[in-house]
Design an enzyme around this catalytic site. Structure first.
Site, PDB file in Angstrom:
ATOM      1  N   ASP A   1      35.011  22.870 -20.997  1.00 36.13           N
ATOM      2  CA  ASP A   1      33.929  23.380 -21.843  1.00 36.13           C
ATOM      3  C   ASP A   1      34.511  24.475 -22.724  1.00 36.13           C
ATOM      4  O   ASP A   1      34.877  25.555 -22.237  1.00 36.13           O
ATOM      5  CB  ASP A   1      32.787  23.924 -20.986  1.00 36.13           C
ATOM      6  CG  ASP A   1      32.138  22.837 -20.150  1.00 36.13           C
ATOM      7  OD1 ASP A   1      31.787  21.794 -20.720  1.00 36.13           O
ATOM      8  OD2 ASP A   1      31.996  23.026 -18.929  1.00 36.13           O
TER       9      ASP A   1
ATOM     10  N   ASP B   1      21.872  14.991 -20.910  1.00 35.16           N
ATOM     11  CA  ASP B   1      21.607  16.123 -20.019  1.00 35.16           C
ATOM     12  C   ASP B   1      20.225  15.896 -19.416  1.00 35.16           C
ATOM     13  O   ASP B   1      19.220  15.910 -20.131  1.00 35.16           O
ATOM     14  CB  ASP B   1      21.630  17.440 -20.782  1.00 35.16           C
ATOM     15  CG  ASP B   1      22.996  17.768 -21.348  1.00 35.16           C
ATOM     16  OD1 ASP B   1      23.994  17.262 -20.806  1.00 35.16           O
ATOM     17  OD2 ASP B   1      23.068  18.522 -22.339  1.00 35.16           O
TER      18      ASP B   1
END
Length: 262
Positions: free
Chosen positions: A11, A130
């Site tokens: 990330d 998500d």
């Protein structure tokens, strides 16, 4: 039998790799290019980079990372986060990545999936979801799609959205469990299995890995094609070879490490 894949996830925020819990990003976890090199040497099957800054002014940072990684590693990698336009997809793929992962922008502009697949092929377009649990009933679970790094509700059913992404041309789906993200308590097995039974493309499980046993569970019980993990690799709780050795000992087909000598 197709080998199951082990995929470290990086990330990226302002050029650094960061980690947190349930989509926070409050801990520095190292230089993403150095980590990519290490995972390549350890025998990771692929890499995933997410630009969690997700803002237009950071696109140059990510484009530079794509270039650096493509010059130094020899395994496929996927780049996502902040993909808003068709030009962003082109920048990622033509810059050296094998796949572009599209999340929030696909909800707002579903045609991005269609156009990307038409231009580069379904194998280059990843639909990233998500998902957060939203009630449901016994035997009939429900998840809602969230966007903008888990900050914005959509009201979209995750299962219906998964089917639409595949119908539009996505050749792979990444299922990010917001509930499990960073907890190291295990993947959402039910989410992965439900989607895997619904669509005919590979599923990459994301969110919650605490070690090899969790990966075994999601690859077998969850029917995922690949297990994605971050913290357990970044902080050296486990190595790629350790995970693969464990999975192989449990009868899971994994790719052996292949060293490329130049």
């Amino acid at each position: 039998m197709l080998a199951k894949r082990i995929i470290p996830c990086l990330d990226v925020k302002n050029g650094r790799n960061v980690r947190g819990v349930k989509f926070s990003a409050d801990r520095d976890a190292g230089d993403p290019v150095e980590l990519a090199r290490r995972y390549d040497e350890e025998g990771a099957d692929e890499l995933v980079f997410y630009d969690i800054t997700a803002s237009a002014e950071k696109r140059d940072i990510v484009a530079d990372l794509v270039r650096q990684v493509s010059e130094q590693v020899f395994i496929p990698f996927t780049v996502g986060g902040g993909v808003r336009t068709f030009d962003d997809i082109c920048t990622i793929i033509e810059g050296g990545a094998e796949k572009a992962s599209i999340n929030s922008a696909a909800i707002r502009s579903p045609d991005l999936i269609t156009r990307g697949a038409a231009r580069y092929g379904a194998q280059a377009i990843v639909g990233s979801i998500d998902a957060v649990r939203r009630g449901g009933s016994a035997g009939n679970p429900a998840w809602e799609v969230m966007i903008d790094g888990g900050r914005t509700t959509t009201g979209r059913d995750a299962l219906e959205w998964a089917r639409e992404l595949v119908d539009r041309g996505a050749g792979e789906l990444v299922l990010n469990s917001i509930d499990a993200d960073g907890t190291r308590d295990g993947y959402d097995i039910e989410l992965n299995r439900t989607v895997a039974e619904l669509v005919d493309v590979p599923i990459v499980a994301s969110g919650g890995s605490g070690g090899p046993e969790h990966m075994y569970q999601v690859l077998q019980e969850g029917m995922a094609s690949a297990a994605l993990a971050a913290s357990i690799f970044h902080y050296r709780h486990y190595s790629i070879p350790q995970v693969k050795a464990y999975l192989a000992s449990r009868g899971v087909c994994v790719r052996p490490r292949v060293k490329v000598d130049l």
